[in-house]
Design a protein around this motif. Sequence first.
Motif, PDB file in Angstrom:
ATOM      1  N   ILE A 212       0.908  -1.141   0.000  1.00  0.00           N
ATOM      2  CA  ILE A 212       0.000   0.000   0.000  1.00  0.00           C
ATOM      3  C   ILE A 212       0.949   1.192   0.000  1.00  0.00           C
ATOM      4  CG2 ILE A 212      -1.757   1.292   1.255  1.00  0.00           C
ATOM      5  CD1 ILE A 212      -2.448  -1.398   2.686  1.00  0.00           C
ATOM      6  N   HIS A 213       0.774   2.105  -0.962  1.00  0.00           N
ATOM      7  CA  HIS A 213       1.717   3.220  -1.062  1.00  0.00           C
ATOM      8  C   HIS A 213       1.051   4.477  -1.591  1.00  0.00           C
ATOM      9  CE1 HIS A 213       2.022   2.740  -5.450  1.00  0.00           C
ATOM     10  NE2 HIS A 213       2.350   1.464  -5.289  1.00  0.00           N
TER      11      HIS A 213
ATOM     12  N   ILE B  45      -1.587  -1.244  -4.066  1.00  0.00           N
ATOM     13  CA  ILE B  45      -2.743  -0.421  -3.745  1.00  0.00           C
ATOM     14  C   ILE B  45      -2.211   0.981  -3.510  1.00  0.00           C
ATOM     15  CG2 ILE B  45      -4.573  -0.027  -2.055  1.00  0.00           C
ATOM     16  CD1 ILE B  45      -4.071  -3.197  -1.480  1.00  0.00           C
ATOM     17  N   SER B  46      -2.750   1.956  -4.227  1.00  0.00           N
ATOM     18  CA  SER B  46      -2.258   3.326  -4.123  1.00  0.00           C
ATOM     19  C   SER B  46      -3.331   4.250  -3.562  1.00  0.00           C
ATOM     20  CB  SER B  46      -1.818   3.823  -5.507  1.00  0.00           C
ATOM     21  OG  SER B  46      -1.408   5.167  -5.438  1.00  0.00           O
TER      22      SER B  46
ATOM     23  N   MET C 101      -1.639   8.339   2.687  1.00  0.00           N
ATOM     24  CA  MET C 101      -0.612   7.354   3.030  1.00  0.00           C
ATOM     25  C   MET C 101       0.072   7.702   4.334  1.00  0.00           C
ATOM     26  SD  MET C 101       0.439   4.476   2.075  1.00  0.00           S
ATOM     27  CE  MET C 101       1.213   3.659   3.457  1.00  0.00           C
ATOM     28  N   GLU C 102       0.241   8.979   4.608  1.00  0.00           N
ATOM     29  CA  GLU C 102       0.826   9.397   5.885  1.00  0.00           C
ATOM     30  C   GLU C 102      -0.054   8.947   7.051  1.00  0.00           C
ATOM     31  OE1 GLU C 102       1.560  13.603   5.578  1.00  0.00           O
ATOM     32  OE2 GLU C 102       3.074  13.305   4.005  1.00  0.00           O
ATOM     33  N   GLU C 103      -1.369   9.079   6.908  1.00  0.00           N
ATOM     34  CA  GLU C 103      -2.302   8.615   7.952  1.00  0.00           C
ATOM     35  C   GLU C 103      -2.216   7.099   8.110  1.00  0.00           C
ATOM     36  OE1 GLU C 103      -6.310   9.722   7.005  1.00  0.00           O
ATOM     37  OE2 GLU C 103      -5.859  11.863   6.981  1.00  0.00           O
ATOM     38  N   ILE C 104      -2.274   6.389   6.989  1.00  0.00           N
ATOM     39  CA  ILE C 104      -2.261   4.926   7.008  1.00  0.00           C
ATOM     40  C   ILE C 104      -0.963   4.410   7.619  1.00  0.00           C
ATOM     41  CG2 ILE C 104      -2.249   2.875   5.522  1.00  0.00           C
ATOM     42  CD1 ILE C 104      -4.065   4.649   3.584  1.00  0.00           C
ATOM     43  N   TYR C 105       0.147   5.008   7.238  1.00  0.00           N
ATOM     44  CA  TYR C 105       1.464   4.603   7.745  1.00  0.00           C
ATOM     45  C   TYR C 105       1.514   4.725   9.271  1.00  0.00           C
ATOM     46  CZ  TYR C 105       6.585   4.106   7.454  1.00  0.00           C
ATOM     47  OH  TYR C 105       7.887   3.669   7.569  1.00  0.00           O
TER      48      TYR C 105
END
Length: 165
Positions: free
Chosen positions: A122-123, A141-142, A148-152
């Motif tokens: 996921i990126h 998955i983009s 992405m900052e939140e997910i990371y």
Amino acid sequence: MKRRNLILGGTALVALGACSSSKFKRYNGPQVTYVIVNKGDRRMYLMHHDKVLESYDIKLGFAPVGHKVYEGDGRTPEGIYMIDRRNPNSRFHLSIGINYPNEMDRARAEALGKSPGGDIFIHGQKTAKDKNRTDWTWGCISVSNDEMEEIYAMVGDNTPIALNP
């Protein structure tokens, strides 16, 4: 002279502080207990048990229908996997890895005389303008870089992920 240097120094510090923004966010909410990706709907959900914490629009592999069979087929895997690594220096802003391929994936590709591939993440995107593109990855998955900052920050290693058709 001292006063002038003090004012100029203070102004410089304020300006530098305004320019610095880290891609590494903090998250202090409920634990993400699993991730759900619904490929057909192009949606990803971060779950805390049966409660949706966040949801995101996603982009998939350039051949989004069906399970990934071999390296280069442009498909995103389907099935239950785990988040198993993170890359803070990804070419795509930030990324978290999915432990594809599993034993079944390897056997399926081997039966075709092919490699199952790997490096499914996921990126974010390479550039901000990528967020408006259609499905474009090689099986990943983009999401947007901000998402992405939140997910990371929210999703830890060893979190299960369900990749649904």
